[in-house]
Design a protein around this motif. Structure first.
Motif, mmCIF file in Angstrom:
data_model
loop_
_atom_site.group_PDB
_atom_site.id
_atom_site.type_symbol
_atom_site.label_atom_id
_atom_site.label_comp_id
_atom_site.label_asym_id
_atom_site.label_seq_id
_atom_site.Cartn_x
_atom_site.Cartn_y
_atom_site.Cartn_z
ATOM 1 N N THR A 1 0.832 -1.204 0.000
ATOM 2 C CA THR A 1 0.000 0.000 0.000
ATOM 3 C C THR A 1 0.865 1.252 0.000
ATOM 4 O O THR A 1 0.639 2.183 -0.779
ATOM 5 C CB THR A 1 -0.960 -0.001 1.212
ATOM 6 O OG1 THR A 1 -1.788 -1.159 1.141
ATOM 7 C CG2 THR A 1 -1.811 1.252 1.254
ATOM 8 N N GLU A 2 1.878 1.267 0.880
ATOM 9 C CA GLU A 2 2.775 2.422 0.967
ATOM 10 C C GLU A 2 3.647 2.547 -0.281
ATOM 11 O O GLU A 2 3.875 3.653 -0.790
ATOM 12 C CB GLU A 2 3.657 2.330 2.217
ATOM 13 C CG GLU A 2 2.904 2.420 3.525
ATOM 14 C CD GLU A 2 2.239 1.103 3.941
ATOM 15 O OE1 GLU A 2 1.275 1.172 4.727
ATOM 16 O OE2 GLU A 2 2.668 0.016 3.489
ATOM 17 N N ILE A 3 4.130 1.428 -0.777
ATOM 18 C CA ILE A 3 4.954 1.429 -1.989
ATOM 19 C C ILE A 3 4.172 2.032 -3.146
ATOM 20 O O ILE A 3 4.663 2.915 -3.856
ATOM 21 C CB ILE A 3 5.438 0.004 -2.327
ATOM 22 C CG1 ILE A 3 6.419 -0.486 -1.256
ATOM 23 C CG2 ILE A 3 6.069 -0.052 -3.714
ATOM 24 C CD1 ILE A 3 6.702 -1.985 -1.307
ATOM 25 N N ASP A 4 2.941 1.585 -3.330
ATOM 26 C CA ASP A 4 2.101 2.101 -4.412
ATOM 27 C C ASP A 4 1.841 3.604 -4.253
ATOM 28 O O ASP A 4 1.901 4.358 -5.230
ATOM 29 C CB ASP A 4 0.766 1.355 -4.479
ATOM 30 C CG ASP A 4 0.905 -0.067 -5.001
ATOM 31 O OD1 ASP A 4 1.961 -0.398 -5.586
ATOM 32 O OD2 ASP A 4 -0.045 -0.850 -4.813
ATOM 33 N N ALA A 5 1.577 4.048 -3.016
ATOM 34 C CA ALA A 5 1.288 5.466 -2.772
ATOM 35 C C ALA A 5 2.517 6.329 -3.051
ATOM 36 O O ALA A 5 2.416 7.385 -3.699
ATOM 37 C CB ALA A 5 0.818 5.662 -1.330
ATOM 38 N N ILE A 6 3.674 5.897 -2.587
ATOM 39 C CA ILE A 6 4.908 6.661 -2.781
ATOM 40 C C ILE A 6 5.251 6.753 -4.267
ATOM 41 O O ILE A 6 5.564 7.835 -4.783
ATOM 42 C CB ILE A 6 6.078 6.023 -1.999
ATOM 43 C CG1 ILE A 6 5.854 6.169 -0.493
ATOM 44 C CG2 ILE A 6 7.414 6.645 -2.400
ATOM 45 C CD1 ILE A 6 6.824 5.350 0.353
#
Length: 134
Positions: A10-15
């Motif tokens: 989730t964080e990887i995709d957002a960043i």
């Protein structure tokens, strides 16, 4: 025992999405790399028009930032300031554009960007990271 946050999908995709949006907003053809706290690849994208070399450079900037626990610009400044012996350190991305991902005071990863002016590379990286750190 210590605990710390880690970058999940989730964080990887957002960043990555935020960094990509920042680059596209300015029309910058860059490569964007994201690594974990050990400098291991989590994501890499080379935008249309970015040079093939920019992908390798972005990854090394991210790795340098993660392992050094600071922005890669600090190493560039050190070397430009006359500490040329640092060129023998086992870090290949000692140029501005690598930025650590810091959560609760701990480095949990880093982003590296390459393809435009160094300060613009850093701008893209910081925009990506801000998407999860505020």
């Amino acid at each position: 025992m210590q605990t710390k946050s880690v970058l999940g999908l989730t964080e990887i995709d957002a960043i990555m999405a935020a960094a990509r949006a920042e680059a596209l907003k300015h029309g910058w053809a860059v490569a964007i790399a994201l690594v974990d706290d050990g400098g291991h690849a989590l994501a890499l994208v080379r935008l249309d028009g970015a040079s093939p070399a920019s992908a390798a450079i972005a990854m090394e900037k991210a790795r340098t930032s993660a392992l050094g626990r600071r922005e890669s610009k600090a190493y560039e400044d050190m070397i430009n300031g006359g500490r040329t012996a640092f060129l023998s350190a086992p870090l290949a991305g000692t140029l501005e554009g690598g930025v650590p991902v810091v959560v609760d005071g701990q480095v949990i990863g880093a982003m590296g960007v390459s393809g435009v002016k160094s300060e613009q590379d850093a701008q893209v990286a910081k925009a990506g990271i801000q998407s999860i750190t505020g």
